[in-house]
Structure formats: C-alpha cells, structure tokens
Design a protein around this motif. Structure first.
Motif, PDB file in Angstrom:
ATOM      1  N   ASN A  20       0.857  -1.179   0.000  1.00 28.07           N
ATOM      2  CA  ASN A  20       0.000   0.000   0.000  1.00 28.07           C
ATOM      3  C   ASN A  20       0.897   1.233   0.000  1.00 28.07           C
ATOM      4  OD1 ASN A  20      -2.099   1.758   0.179  1.00 28.07           O
ATOM      5  ND2 ASN A  20      -2.640   1.277   2.296  1.00 28.07           N
ATOM      6  N   GLY A  21       1.083   1.825  -1.162  1.00 31.30           N
ATOM      7  CA  GLY A  21       1.955   2.985  -1.266  1.00 31.30           C
ATOM      8  C   GLY A  21       3.401   2.591  -1.047  1.00 31.30           C
ATOM      9  N   GLN A  22       4.030   3.138  -0.016  1.00 34.32           N
ATOM     10  CA  GLN A  22       5.423   2.837   0.300  1.00 34.32           C
ATOM     11  C   GLN A  22       5.549   1.836   1.448  1.00 34.32           C
ATOM     12  OE1 GLN A  22       6.743   4.310  -2.605  1.00 34.32           O
ATOM     13  NE2 GLN A  22       8.469   4.632  -1.259  1.00 34.32           N
ATOM     14  N   THR A  23       4.488   1.082   1.737  1.00 31.43           N
ATOM     15  CA  THR A  23       4.476   0.161   2.871  1.00 31.43           C
ATOM     16  C   THR A  23       4.164  -1.256   2.410  1.00 31.43           C
ATOM     17  OG1 THR A  23       3.683   1.943   4.285  1.00 31.43           O
ATOM     18  CG2 THR A  23       3.463  -0.279   5.130  1.00 31.43           C
ATOM     19  N   VAL A  24       4.978  -2.196   2.883  1.00 33.11           N
ATOM     20  CA  VAL A  24       4.710  -3.616   2.668  1.00 33.11           C
ATOM     21  C   VAL A  24       4.214  -4.169   3.999  1.00 33.11           C
ATOM     22  CG1 VAL A  24       5.716  -5.853   2.114  1.00 33.11           C
ATOM     23  CG2 VAL A  24       6.528  -3.823   0.945  1.00 33.11           C
ATOM     24  N   SER A  25       3.010  -4.748   4.011  1.00 33.12           N
ATOM     25  CA  SER A  25       2.444  -5.343   5.222  1.00 33.12           C
ATOM     26  C   SER A  25       2.363  -6.848   5.040  1.00 33.12           C
ATOM     27  CB  SER A  25       1.049  -4.789   5.489  1.00 33.12           C
ATOM     28  OG  SER A  25       1.115  -3.405   5.713  1.00 33.12           O
ATOM     29  N   VAL A  26       2.768  -7.570   6.061  1.00 30.56           N
ATOM     30  CA  VAL A  26       2.794  -9.029   6.010  1.00 30.56           C
ATOM     31  C   VAL A  26       2.053  -9.550   7.230  1.00 30.56           C
ATOM     32  CG1 VAL A  26       4.285 -11.042   6.028  1.00 30.56           C
ATOM     33  CG2 VAL A  26       4.994  -9.024   4.798  1.00 30.56           C
ATOM     34  N   LYS A  27       1.135 -10.498   7.003  1.00 31.27           N
ATOM     35  CA  LYS A  27       0.368 -11.094   8.092  1.00 31.27           C
ATOM     36  C   LYS A  27       0.533 -12.605   8.021  1.00 31.27           C
ATOM     37  CE  LYS A  27      -4.067 -10.653  10.358  1.00 31.27           C
ATOM     38  NZ  LYS A  27      -5.387 -10.061  10.301  1.00 31.27           N
ATOM     39  N   GLY A  28       0.902 -13.196   9.164  1.00 26.12           N
ATOM     40  CA  GLY A  28       1.134 -14.630   9.205  1.00 26.12           C
ATOM     41  C   GLY A  28       0.655 -15.231  10.502  1.00 26.12           C
ATOM     42  N   PRO A  29       1.029 -16.496  10.753  1.00 25.95           N
ATOM     43  CA  PRO A  29       0.551 -17.180  11.958  1.00 25.95           C
ATOM     44  C   PRO A  29       1.069 -16.576  13.266  1.00 25.95           C
ATOM     45  CG  PRO A  29       2.020 -18.604  10.679  1.00 25.95           C
ATOM     46  CD  PRO A  29       1.791 -17.385   9.883  1.00 25.95           C
ATOM     47  N   LYS A  30       2.244 -15.971  13.278  1.00 27.59           N
ATOM     48  CA  LYS A  30       2.804 -15.414  14.515  1.00 27.59           C
ATOM     49  C   LYS A  30       2.436 -13.959  14.743  1.00 27.59           C
ATOM     50  CE  LYS A  30       6.541 -18.491  15.371  1.00 27.59           C
ATOM     51  NZ  LYS A  30       7.023 -18.742  16.690  1.00 27.59           N
ATOM     52  N   GLY A  31       1.924 -13.273  13.724  1.00 28.62           N
ATOM     53  CA  GLY A  31       1.570 -11.869  13.914  1.00 28.62           C
ATOM     54  C   GLY A  31       1.616 -11.080  12.619  1.00 28.62           C
ATOM     55  N   THR A  70      16.121  -7.555   1.720  1.00 26.20           N
ATOM     56  CA  THR A  70      16.423  -8.301   2.929  1.00 26.20           C
ATOM     57  C   THR A  70      15.439  -7.981   4.041  1.00 26.20           C
ATOM     58  OG1 THR A  70      18.753  -8.299   2.321  1.00 26.20           O
ATOM     59  CG2 THR A  70      18.233  -8.817   4.601  1.00 26.20           C
ATOM     60  N   MET A  71      15.032  -6.725   4.160  1.00 27.59           N
ATOM     61  CA  MET A  71      14.052  -6.344   5.181  1.00 27.59           C
ATOM     62  C   MET A  71      12.705  -7.037   4.930  1.00 27.59           C
ATOM     63  SD  MET A  71      15.542  -4.359   7.362  1.00 27.59           S
ATOM     64  CE  MET A  71      14.309  -3.415   8.195  1.00 27.59           C
ATOM     65  N   ILE A  72      12.306  -7.127   3.663  1.00 29.20           N
ATOM     66  CA  ILE A  72      11.052  -7.800   3.321  1.00 29.20           C
ATOM     67  C   ILE A  72      11.157  -9.305   3.602  1.00 29.20           C
ATOM     68  CG2 ILE A  72       9.502  -8.368   1.407  1.00 29.20           C
ATOM     69  CD1 ILE A  72      10.180  -5.533   0.295  1.00 29.20           C
ATOM     70  N   ALA A  73      12.317  -9.900   3.302  1.00 23.86           N
ATOM     71  CA  ALA A  73      12.518 -11.322   3.601  1.00 23.86           C
ATOM     72  C   ALA A  73      12.464 -11.565   5.105  1.00 23.86           C
ATOM     73  CB  ALA A  73      13.858 -11.792   3.032  1.00 23.86           C
ATOM     74  N   ASN A  74      12.984 -10.622   5.904  1.00 27.29           N
ATOM     75  CA  ASN A  74      12.927 -10.745   7.360  1.00 27.29           C
ATOM     76  C   ASN A  74      11.491 -10.674   7.873  1.00 27.29           C
ATOM     77  OD1 ASN A  74      15.669 -11.048   7.622  1.00 27.29           O
ATOM     78  ND2 ASN A  74      16.039  -8.894   8.089  1.00 27.29           N
ATOM     79  N   LEU A  75      10.628  -9.901   7.186  1.00 26.32           N
ATOM     80  CA  LEU A  75       9.217  -9.846   7.574  1.00 26.32           C
ATOM     81  C   LEU A  75       8.580 -11.224   7.435  1.00 26.32           C
ATOM     82  CD1 LEU A  75       7.926  -6.563   5.861  1.00 26.32           C
ATOM     83  CD2 LEU A  75       8.730  -6.843   8.181  1.00 26.32           C
ATOM     84  N   PHE A  76       8.837 -11.878   6.289  1.00 23.09           N
ATOM     85  CA  PHE A  76       8.247 -13.199   6.052  1.00 23.09           C
ATOM     86  C   PHE A  76       8.769 -14.239   7.039  1.00 23.09           C
ATOM     87  CE2 PHE A  76       7.608 -11.545   1.624  1.00 23.09           C
ATOM     88  CZ  PHE A  76       6.230 -11.539   1.689  1.00 23.09           C
ATOM     89  N   LYS A  77      10.067 -14.198   7.321  1.00 19.58           N
ATOM     90  CA  LYS A  77      10.636 -15.157   8.272  1.00 19.58           C
ATOM     91  C   LYS A  77      10.114 -14.889   9.686  1.00 19.58           C
ATOM     92  CE  LYS A  77      14.803 -17.294   9.930  1.00 19.58           C
ATOM     93  NZ  LYS A  77      16.229 -17.226  10.097  1.00 19.58           N
ATOM     94  N   GLY A  78       9.929 -13.614  10.030  1.00 23.33           N
ATOM     95  CA  GLY A  78       9.463 -13.262  11.363  1.00 23.33           C
ATOM     96  C   GLY A  78       8.048 -13.733  11.639  1.00 23.33           C
ATOM     97  N   VAL A  79       7.134 -13.587  10.669  1.00 19.21           N
ATOM     98  CA  VAL A  79       5.736 -13.973  10.913  1.00 19.21           C
ATOM     99  C   VAL A  79       5.525 -15.476  10.781  1.00 19.21           C
ATOM    100  CG1 VAL A  79       4.801 -11.729  10.271  1.00 19.21           C
ATOM    101  CG2 VAL A  79       4.989 -13.512   8.537  1.00 19.21           C
ATOM    102  N   ASN A 137      10.057  -9.546  15.351  1.00 20.30           N
ATOM    103  CA  ASN A 137      10.772  -8.435  14.722  1.00 20.30           C
ATOM    104  C   ASN A 137      12.270  -8.608  14.958  1.00 20.30           C
ATOM    105  OD1 ASN A 137      11.838  -5.994  13.875  1.00 20.30           O
ATOM    106  ND2 ASN A 137      10.161  -4.794  14.746  1.00 20.30           N
ATOM    107  N   ARG A 138      13.025  -8.838  13.885  1.00 18.35           N
ATOM    108  CA  ARG A 138      14.445  -9.131  14.011  1.00 18.35           C
ATOM    109  C   ARG A 138      15.221  -7.972  14.637  1.00 18.35           C
ATOM    110  NH1 ARG A 138      18.293 -11.721   9.372  1.00 18.35           N
ATOM    111  NH2 ARG A 138      20.071 -12.043  10.718  1.00 18.35           N
ATOM    112  N   GLN A 139      14.897  -6.762  14.245  1.00 17.78           N
ATOM    113  CA  GLN A 139      15.598  -5.594  14.774  1.00 17.78           C
ATOM    114  C   GLN A 139      15.350  -5.449  16.268  1.00 17.78           C
ATOM    115  OE1 GLN A 139      14.346  -2.357  15.891  1.00 17.78           O
ATOM    116  NE2 GLN A 139      16.423  -1.599  16.141  1.00 17.78           N
TER     117      GLN A 139
END
Length: 177
Positions: A20-31, A70-79, A137-139
C-alpha cells in the motif's frame, strides 16, 4: 548491481502480503509486521513473490535495493518462524530470572538490575545462566539482546559478563611478576 536484490522473495504458505503505497504489510501465523521502503526502490507483488527493483542507477537506489529486499525477507521469516538470540552469563553469583514482565539480573553490582521486557518480546531463562530473547521483529530482538549484554559486557581477563552464545571472547594474559 545487487546480487541479492535481483532474487524475488517467495511468499510462504499461510502468509498474506499487501503493498500500500510505500508500505509492505505481512500477516502470518505469529503476527503482523510492516516495512516502509524508500522512494529509491519500487516493490511489486507477483505470482512468484515480492520483487524489488531500483528506480534509477543512483548510488542511493543501488544501496537501498538489497537492503529493502532483505528487510522484506525478514518480515516473512518473522511472521512464520520468528527470531531468537541466546545469551550466556559467566561469573560467580551472576544469574538471571524472569519475574512477571521484568528480567532480574544479578551481575555483581550492589543491586540487581531490573530490565522491563518490551511488548512483542518474550524472554525465557531455562537455566539461571542462559537467557533466550525471541520475537517476530528481528531488529527488536537484536536490540533487546544488545541492551541486556550492555549491562555487563564480557571482560577479556576472566571472561565474566553477559555474552552471546555464538560469541568468542579473546582472552588476555594477566599481570606478570
């Protein structure tokens, strides 16, 4: 040219991604997590995953290209899996315990160090000398682990203090007579 940026990020099963615009949102089983990418890169969602491309060949665009991917890949791994860091405590009388929403550390000071556990982070102490920091959240996981380590970093003479489980402490030789 970014080698890692060229590769699209595959969307795992059970995970939904929206741009959505300049934001990538990811929703998964962990959050749910989101990442705001810069104007220097363009991100698009396709059948084979999320792909990132630089808008031009400027230095800033090429630098942000691989980092954004890499930040987007971390989102997928995190959720899906989550992230964790393991800390070890070395020293006589040094110990840790979780009490409610606080981590209580006895690190050789005249008082115990009380660290409030932030939202989104879980801290477990299987043994009094081991701390496991985990979250989606990896960070944030890395920041909390670094703050705990900062209370009493490892010293080079006896190796006492809080260190990462994968960290090796370079030991120094003591004074000679």
């Amino acid at each position: 040219m970014s080698r890692i940026g060229k590769k699209p990020v595959a969307v795992p099963k059970g995970v939904t991604a929206t741009i959505n615009g300049q934001t990538v949102s990811v929703k998964g089983p962990k959050g749910e997590l989101s990442f705001n990418f810069t104007d220097h890169v363009s991100v698009e969602l396709s059948d084979n995953g999320v792909s990132v491309a630089p808008r031009d060949q400027s230095k800033e665009a090429r630098a942000a290209w691989g980092m954004s991917r890499t930040m987007i890949a971390n989102l997928f791994k995190g959720v899906t899996e989550g992230f964790s860091k393991k800390l070890e405590i070395n020293g006589v009388g040094y110990r840790a315990a979780v009490q409610g929403q606080n981590l209580q550390l006895a690190l050789g000071y005249s008082h115990d160090v009380i660290y409030p556990i932030p939202a989104g982070i879980t801290i477990q102490c299987a043994k009094p000398t081991e701390i496991l920091v985990s979250g989606i959240n990896r960070q944030q996981v890395g920041q909390v682990a670094a703050e705990i380590r900062e209370f009493r970093g490892p010293e080079p003479y006896k190796g006492k203090g809080v260190k990462y489980a994968t960290e090796t402490i370079f030991r120094k030789e003591g004074k000679k007579k």
